[in-house]
Design a protein around this motif. Structure first.
Motif, PDB file in Angstrom:
ATOM      1  N   ALA A  63     -46.833  71.079  61.940  1.00 52.62           N
ATOM      2  CA  ALA A  63     -47.988  70.350  62.451  1.00 52.62           C
ATOM      3  C   ALA A  63     -47.981  68.875  62.043  1.00 52.62           C
ATOM      4  CB  ALA A  63     -49.279  71.007  61.977  1.00 52.62           C
ATOM      5  N   TRP A 107     -57.247  66.113  70.000  1.00 56.12           N
ATOM      6  CA  TRP A 107     -56.656  66.167  68.672  1.00 56.12           C
ATOM      7  C   TRP A 107     -55.616  65.066  68.574  1.00 56.12           C
ATOM      8  CZ3 TRP A 107     -55.798  69.550  72.598  1.00 56.12           C
ATOM      9  CH2 TRP A 107     -54.511  69.654  73.080  1.00 56.12           C
ATOM     10  N   ALA A 119     -52.158  63.954  68.459  1.00 57.03           N
ATOM     11  CA  ALA A 119     -50.836  64.484  68.814  1.00 57.03           C
ATOM     12  C   ALA A 119     -49.769  63.631  68.139  1.00 57.03           C
ATOM     13  CB  ALA A 119     -50.642  64.463  70.324  1.00 57.03           C
ATOM     14  N   ARG A 132     -43.757  66.892  68.771  1.00 57.31           N
ATOM     15  CA  ARG A 132     -44.484  68.167  68.774  1.00 57.31           C
ATOM     16  C   ARG A 132     -44.933  68.502  70.183  1.00 57.31           C
ATOM     17  NH1 ARG A 132     -43.425  65.883  63.915  1.00 57.31           N
ATOM     18  NH2 ARG A 132     -43.899  67.290  62.202  1.00 57.31           N
ATOM     19  N   TYR A 155     -47.797  71.114  72.171  1.00 54.43           N
ATOM     20  CA  TYR A 155     -49.021  71.852  71.872  1.00 54.43           C
ATOM     21  C   TYR A 155     -49.354  72.841  72.986  1.00 54.43           C
ATOM     22  CZ  TYR A 155     -49.379  68.040  68.567  1.00 54.43           C
ATOM     23  OH  TYR A 155     -49.104  67.144  67.565  1.00 54.43           O
ATOM     24  N   SER A 156     -49.967  73.945  72.581  1.00 55.47           N
ATOM     25  CA  SER A 156     -50.489  74.947  73.515  1.00 55.47           C
ATOM     26  C   SER A 156     -51.942  75.192  73.151  1.00 55.47           C
ATOM     27  CB  SER A 156     -49.717  76.262  73.401  1.00 55.47           C
ATOM     28  OG  SER A 156     -48.367  76.069  73.724  1.00 55.47           O
ATOM     29  N   GLY A 164     -52.682  64.671  73.081  1.00 55.93           N
ATOM     30  CA  GLY A 164     -53.706  65.389  72.318  1.00 55.93           C
ATOM     31  C   GLY A 164     -55.006  65.593  73.056  1.00 55.93           C
ATOM     32  N   ILE A 205     -55.479  75.828  68.967  1.00 54.83           N
ATOM     33  CA  ILE A 205     -54.343  74.976  69.332  1.00 54.83           C
ATOM     34  C   ILE A 205     -53.145  75.411  68.508  1.00 54.83           C
ATOM     35  CG2 ILE A 205     -53.447  72.630  69.430  1.00 54.83           C
ATOM     36  CD1 ILE A 205     -56.382  71.686  69.542  1.00 54.83           C
ATOM     37  N   ARG A 206     -52.017  75.621  69.205  1.00 54.66           N
ATOM     38  CA  ARG A 206     -50.759  75.946  68.524  1.00 54.66           C
ATOM     39  C   ARG A 206     -49.818  74.761  68.679  1.00 54.66           C
ATOM     40  NH1 ARG A 206     -48.263  79.783  71.375  1.00 54.66           N
ATOM     41  NH2 ARG A 206     -49.750  79.710  73.073  1.00 54.66           N
ATOM     42  N   VAL A 207     -49.019  74.530  67.661  1.00 56.19           N
ATOM     43  CA  VAL A 207     -48.091  73.399  67.676  1.00 56.19           C
ATOM     44  C   VAL A 207     -46.685  73.897  67.352  1.00 56.19           C
ATOM     45  CG1 VAL A 207     -48.658  72.801  65.287  1.00 56.19           C
ATOM     46  CG2 VAL A 207     -47.635  71.084  66.768  1.00 56.19           C
TER      47      VAL A 207
END
Length: 103
Positions: free
Chosen positions: A27, A50, A52, A56, A58-59, A81, A98-100
């Motif tokens: 993260a 968020w 970003a 990375r 993100y999902s 983000g 949120i997954r990273v």
């Protein structure tokens, strides 16, 4: 610095913030600083924002009930983000996750 070899292992939570060293690294956070953690910066229903980081991806997942409904992926491959929800939630109140991942 982790202070010991054991504290530096990927599955250990060196700073006691509930996230493993590996999860914090992915993260972009500092695994030895409990004040360094991933967070949503702003919620403007149905959207979220968020910070970003480069490198990375993100999902965004959503659920209507944390106790009885599974999270469902509603967006993936995001490098910015921001996410603006919509048809996936059908106006139902719920929860985002949120997954990273590293790119």
């Amino acid at each position: 610095q982790f202070g010991s070899t054991e504290n530096g292992l990927p599955d250990v939570d060196s700073d006691g913030d509930g996230q493993s060293n590996l999860a914090e690294y992915i993260a972009g956070m500092q695994p030895t600083n409990a004040a360094s953690y991933f967070t949503i910066d702003r919620i403007n229903a149905p959207g979220i924002e968020w910070t970003a980081l480069t490198g990375r991806v993100y999902s965004v997942d959503w659920t209507s009930n944390l106790l009885s409904a599974p999270f469902v992926e509603i967006a993936s491959g995001l490098t910015q983000g921001t996410f603006s929800g919509g048809a996936e939630t059908n106006g139902i109140k719920g929860y985002y996750r949120i997954r990273v991942q590293l790119e």
